[in-house]
Design a protein around this motif. Sequence first.
Motif, PDB file in Angstrom:
ATOM      1  N   ARG A  85      41.094  23.188  40.788  1.00  0.00           N
ATOM      2  CA  ARG A  85      41.407  24.238  40.019  1.00  0.00           C
ATOM      3  C   ARG A  85      42.899  24.040  39.242  1.00  0.00           C
ATOM      4  NH1 ARG A  85      43.167  27.805  43.036  1.00  0.00           N
ATOM      5  NH2 ARG A  85      43.066  26.748  45.002  1.00  0.00           N
ATOM      6  N   GLN A  86      43.775  23.396  40.113  1.00  0.00           N
ATOM      7  CA  GLN A  86      45.157  23.306  39.370  1.00  0.00           C
ATOM      8  C   GLN A  86      45.074  22.034  38.407  1.00  0.00           C
ATOM      9  OE1 GLN A  86      44.135  23.336  42.473  1.00  0.00           O
ATOM     10  NE2 GLN A  86      45.650  24.150  44.109  1.00  0.00           N
ATOM     11  N   CYS A  87      44.370  21.045  38.596  1.00  0.00           N
ATOM     12  CA  CYS A  87      44.454  19.870  37.902  1.00  0.00           C
ATOM     13  C   CYS A  87      43.513  20.518  36.561  1.00  0.00           C
ATOM     14  CB  CYS A  87      43.440  18.904  38.262  1.00  0.00           C
ATOM     15  SG  CYS A  87      44.388  17.903  39.580  1.00  0.00           S
ATOM     16  N   ALA A  88      42.485  21.398  36.652  1.00  0.00           N
ATOM     17  CA  ALA A  88      41.725  21.420  35.283  1.00  0.00           C
ATOM     18  C   ALA A  88      42.601  22.518  34.634  1.00  0.00           C
ATOM     19  CB  ALA A  88      40.400  22.575  35.991  1.00  0.00           C
ATOM     20  N   ALA A  89      43.465  23.302  35.275  1.00  0.00           N
ATOM     21  CA  ALA A  89      44.259  24.194  34.297  1.00  0.00           C
ATOM     22  C   ALA A  89      45.363  23.192  33.633  1.00  0.00           C
ATOM     23  CB  ALA A  89      45.199  25.081  35.098  1.00  0.00           C
ATOM     24  N   ALA A  90      46.026  22.241  34.254  1.00  0.00           N
ATOM     25  CA  ALA A  90      46.982  21.537  33.570  1.00  0.00           C
ATOM     26  C   ALA A  90      46.240  20.527  32.507  1.00  0.00           C
ATOM     27  CB  ALA A  90      47.418  20.522  34.569  1.00  0.00           C
ATOM     28  N   ALA A  91      45.036  20.011  32.852  1.00  0.00           N
ATOM     29  CA  ALA A  91      44.414  19.349  31.864  1.00  0.00           C
ATOM     30  C   ALA A  91      44.014  20.225  30.703  1.00  0.00           C
ATOM     31  CB  ALA A  91      43.222  18.691  32.424  1.00  0.00           C
ATOM     32  N   ALA A  92      43.592  21.437  30.733  1.00  0.00           N
ATOM     33  CA  ALA A  92      43.377  22.237  29.714  1.00  0.00           C
ATOM     34  C   ALA A  92      44.614  22.754  28.940  1.00  0.00           C
ATOM     35  CB  ALA A  92      42.551  23.232  30.070  1.00  0.00           C
ATOM     36  N   GLY A  93      45.806  22.588  29.547  1.00  0.00           N
ATOM     37  CA  GLY A  93      47.122  23.171  29.057  1.00  0.00           C
ATOM     38  C   GLY A  93      47.124  24.611  29.226  1.00  0.00           C
ATOM     39  N   VAL A  94      46.784  25.285  29.947  1.00  0.00           N
ATOM     40  CA  VAL A  94      46.705  26.504  30.202  1.00  0.00           C
ATOM     41  C   VAL A  94      47.300  26.881  31.859  1.00  0.00           C
ATOM     42  CG1 VAL A  94      44.971  27.151  28.748  1.00  0.00           C
ATOM     43  CG2 VAL A  94      44.380  26.770  31.457  1.00  0.00           C
ATOM     44  N   GLU A  95      47.701  27.998  31.902  1.00  0.00           N
ATOM     45  CA  GLU A  95      48.113  28.565  33.464  1.00  0.00           C
ATOM     46  C   GLU A  95      47.100  28.886  34.267  1.00  0.00           C
ATOM     47  OE1 GLU A  95      51.368  28.557  34.231  1.00  0.00           O
ATOM     48  OE2 GLU A  95      51.932  27.402  32.210  1.00  0.00           O
ATOM     49  N   LEU A  96      47.514  29.196  35.489  1.00  0.00           N
ATOM     50  CA  LEU A  96      46.259  29.686  36.470  1.00  0.00           C
ATOM     51  C   LEU A  96      46.420  31.132  36.472  1.00  0.00           C
ATOM     52  CD1 LEU A  96      46.793  27.223  39.365  1.00  0.00           C
ATOM     53  CD2 LEU A  96      44.719  27.548  38.140  1.00  0.00           C
ATOM     54  N   GLU A  97      45.610  31.937  36.836  1.00  0.00           N
ATOM     55  CA  GLU A  97      45.569  33.293  36.835  1.00  0.00           C
ATOM     56  C   GLU A  97      44.292  33.767  37.801  1.00  0.00           C
ATOM     57  OE1 GLU A  97      44.647  35.406  33.362  1.00  0.00           O
ATOM     58  OE2 GLU A  97      42.632  34.789  33.452  1.00  0.00           O
ATOM     59  N   PHE A  98      44.765  34.828  38.407  1.00  0.00           N
ATOM     60  CA  PHE A  98      43.786  35.423  39.316  1.00  0.00           C
ATOM     61  C   PHE A  98      42.563  36.056  38.666  1.00  0.00           C
ATOM     62  CE2 PHE A  98      47.418  35.044  42.181  1.00  0.00           C
ATOM     63  CZ  PHE A  98      46.615  34.224  43.416  1.00  0.00           C
ATOM     64  N   ASN A  99      41.543  35.447  38.485  1.00  0.00           N
ATOM     65  CA  ASN A  99      40.602  35.807  37.442  1.00  0.00           C
ATOM     66  C   ASN A  99      40.045  37.221  38.161  1.00  0.00           C
ATOM     67  OD1 ASN A  99      37.218  36.180  37.223  1.00  0.00           O
ATOM     68  ND2 ASN A  99      38.227  34.868  35.289  1.00  0.00           N
ATOM     69  N   ALA A 100      39.739  38.280  37.082  1.00  0.00           N
ATOM     70  CA  ALA A 100      39.595  39.508  37.542  1.00  0.00           C
ATOM     71  C   ALA A 100      38.280  39.577  38.111  1.00  0.00           C
ATOM     72  CB  ALA A 100      39.870  40.394  36.282  1.00  0.00           C
ATOM     73  N   GLU A 101      37.145  39.217  37.378  1.00  0.00           N
ATOM     74  CA  GLU A 101      35.671  39.233  38.003  1.00  0.00           C
ATOM     75  C   GLU A 101      35.714  38.407  39.309  1.00  0.00           C
ATOM     76  OE1 GLU A 101      31.167  38.405  36.684  1.00  0.00           O
ATOM     77  OE2 GLU A 101      32.861  37.954  35.293  1.00  0.00           O
ATOM     78  N   GLY A 102      36.381  37.267  39.497  1.00  0.00           N
ATOM     79  CA  GLY A 102      36.237  36.743  40.793  1.00  0.00           C
ATOM     80  C   GLY A 102      36.977  37.227  41.856  1.00  0.00           C
ATOM     81  N   ARG A 103      38.172  38.025  41.667  1.00  0.00           N
ATOM     82  CA  ARG A 103      38.758  38.892  42.683  1.00  0.00           C
ATOM     83  C   ARG A 103      37.897  40.085  43.121  1.00  0.00           C
ATOM     84  NH1 ARG A 103      44.735  40.279  41.111  1.00  0.00           N
ATOM     85  NH2 ARG A 103      43.583  41.164  39.188  1.00  0.00           N
ATOM     86  N   ALA A 104      37.414  40.739  42.136  1.00  0.00           N
ATOM     87  CA  ALA A 104      36.395  41.742  42.550  1.00  0.00           C
ATOM     88  C   ALA A 104      35.231  41.416  43.469  1.00  0.00           C
ATOM     89  CB  ALA A 104      35.778  42.511  41.458  1.00  0.00           C
ATOM     90  N   ILE A 105      34.539  40.090  43.136  1.00  0.00           N
ATOM     91  CA  ILE A 105      33.728  39.484  44.089  1.00  0.00           C
ATOM     92  C   ILE A 105      34.317  39.022  45.476  1.00  0.00           C
ATOM     93  CG2 ILE A 105      32.241  37.387  44.436  1.00  0.00           C
ATOM     94  CD1 ILE A 105      32.083  37.342  41.309  1.00  0.00           C
ATOM     95  N   LEU A 106      35.429  38.728  45.437  1.00  0.00           N
ATOM     96  CA  LEU A 106      36.189  38.332  46.834  1.00  0.00           C
ATOM     97  C   LEU A 106      36.510  39.709  47.596  1.00  0.00           C
ATOM     98  CD1 LEU A 106      38.113  35.019  46.537  1.00  0.00           C
ATOM     99  CD2 LEU A 106      35.753  35.446  46.802  1.00  0.00           C
ATOM    100  N   GLU A 107      37.041  40.606  46.824  1.00  0.00           N
ATOM    101  CA  GLU A 107      37.434  41.911  47.490  1.00  0.00           C
ATOM    102  C   GLU A 107      36.119  42.429  48.421  1.00  0.00           C
ATOM    103  OE1 GLU A 107      39.480  43.703  44.625  1.00  0.00           O
ATOM    104  OE2 GLU A 107      41.423  42.713  45.058  1.00  0.00           O
ATOM    105  N   SER A 108      35.018  42.582  47.403  1.00  0.00           N
ATOM    106  CA  SER A 108      33.912  43.052  47.977  1.00  0.00           C
ATOM    107  C   SER A 108      33.158  42.198  48.970  1.00  0.00           C
ATOM    108  CB  SER A 108      32.958  42.959  46.603  1.00  0.00           C
ATOM    109  OG  SER A 108      31.562  43.655  47.338  1.00  0.00           O
ATOM    110  N   LYS A 109      33.256  40.873  49.058  1.00  0.00           N
ATOM    111  CA  LYS A 109      32.829  40.300  50.252  1.00  0.00           C
ATOM    112  C   LYS A 109      33.588  40.359  51.447  1.00  0.00           C
ATOM    113  CE  LYS A 109      31.298  35.729  51.643  1.00  0.00           C
ATOM    114  NZ  LYS A 109      29.998  36.212  52.414  1.00  0.00           N
ATOM    115  N   PHE A 110      35.094  40.418  51.317  1.00  0.00           N
ATOM    116  CA  PHE A 110      35.851  40.158  52.580  1.00  0.00           C
ATOM    117  C   PHE A 110      36.578  41.430  52.614  1.00  0.00           C
ATOM    118  CE2 PHE A 110      35.299  35.521  50.948  1.00  0.00           C
ATOM    119  CZ  PHE A 110      34.650  35.003  51.853  1.00  0.00           C
ATOM    120  N   GLY A 111      36.831  42.079  51.750  1.00  0.00           N
ATOM    121  CA  GLY A 111      37.857  43.153  51.937  1.00  0.00           C
ATOM    122  C   GLY A 111      39.180  42.866  51.889  1.00  0.00           C
ATOM    123  N   ASP A 112      40.060  43.419  53.122  1.00  0.00           N
ATOM    124  CA  ASP A 112      41.371  43.115  52.965  1.00  0.00           C
ATOM    125  C   ASP A 112      41.413  41.680  53.475  1.00  0.00           C
ATOM    126  OD1 ASP A 112      42.018  45.673  52.569  1.00  0.00           O
ATOM    127  OD2 ASP A 112      42.364  46.489  54.501  1.00  0.00           O
TER     128      ASP A 112
END
Length: 255
Positions: A85-112
Amino acid sequence: MDQIEAIRRIGILLIGDELLSGKRVDKHMPAVIDLLSERGMELSWARMVGDDAALLERTLVETLAGPDVVFSFGGIGATPDDRTRQCAAAAAGVELEFNAEGRAILESKFGDEAYPKRIHMVEWPVGACVIPNPINQVPGFSLHHHHFVPGFPRMAWPMVAWVLDEYYRHLQRAERDIELMLEVLDTPESALIDLMQSVMDAHPSVRIACLPNAGGRRAIEFGVRGTPDAVRAAFGELESALSAAGVPLGERSER
């Protein structure tokens, strides 16, 4: 997800020190070949890269700069040795961020319990989008024409299939390639070069290759690969030319 109409080649990146050390044997390449073949597509290249971040980043800089569709396997978890994940961001010249859709999926699955560690599995390069995971719902991500999935085959392969059908249906062909093979006996490769070249020149839409027999016999296997009509025409010309030259022929097969 942007679709690049010029894309024709498909490659894979196989990531992990365990592959290079021999602790694990890759299973992804044969599976991807089958998934592509089912859709009238084919694999053009494969690279195997360890967990060295600098090398992985350089590899991704190169592949992101090209037009190829790339599937990357492994290294997208939350443990410190997962660096894709980190290397892909660096290679693309962008920052890392917590993806909103991905975060909703993990919160739905794992909760707290998604926090504070699991959430890093959806800390992706800016601009990435979700690849659904039908097995345990922890998603992979796409960035431009690169698609990052887990190293676990049971999860990765249906995710690759989803990407192919979601984004690259326009590259799929109803007519699958075939390969016709012909065995040439007791003849050195050097005696076949001109004949092979003449058939290749006459049929540029197919690929013709010759391989020495791996079993120790004095035999060469010619393979002609491409669309069925083009292959049969080229194969017929090849076989006729070999026969006219008095070259002894062995088994014929198709796959």
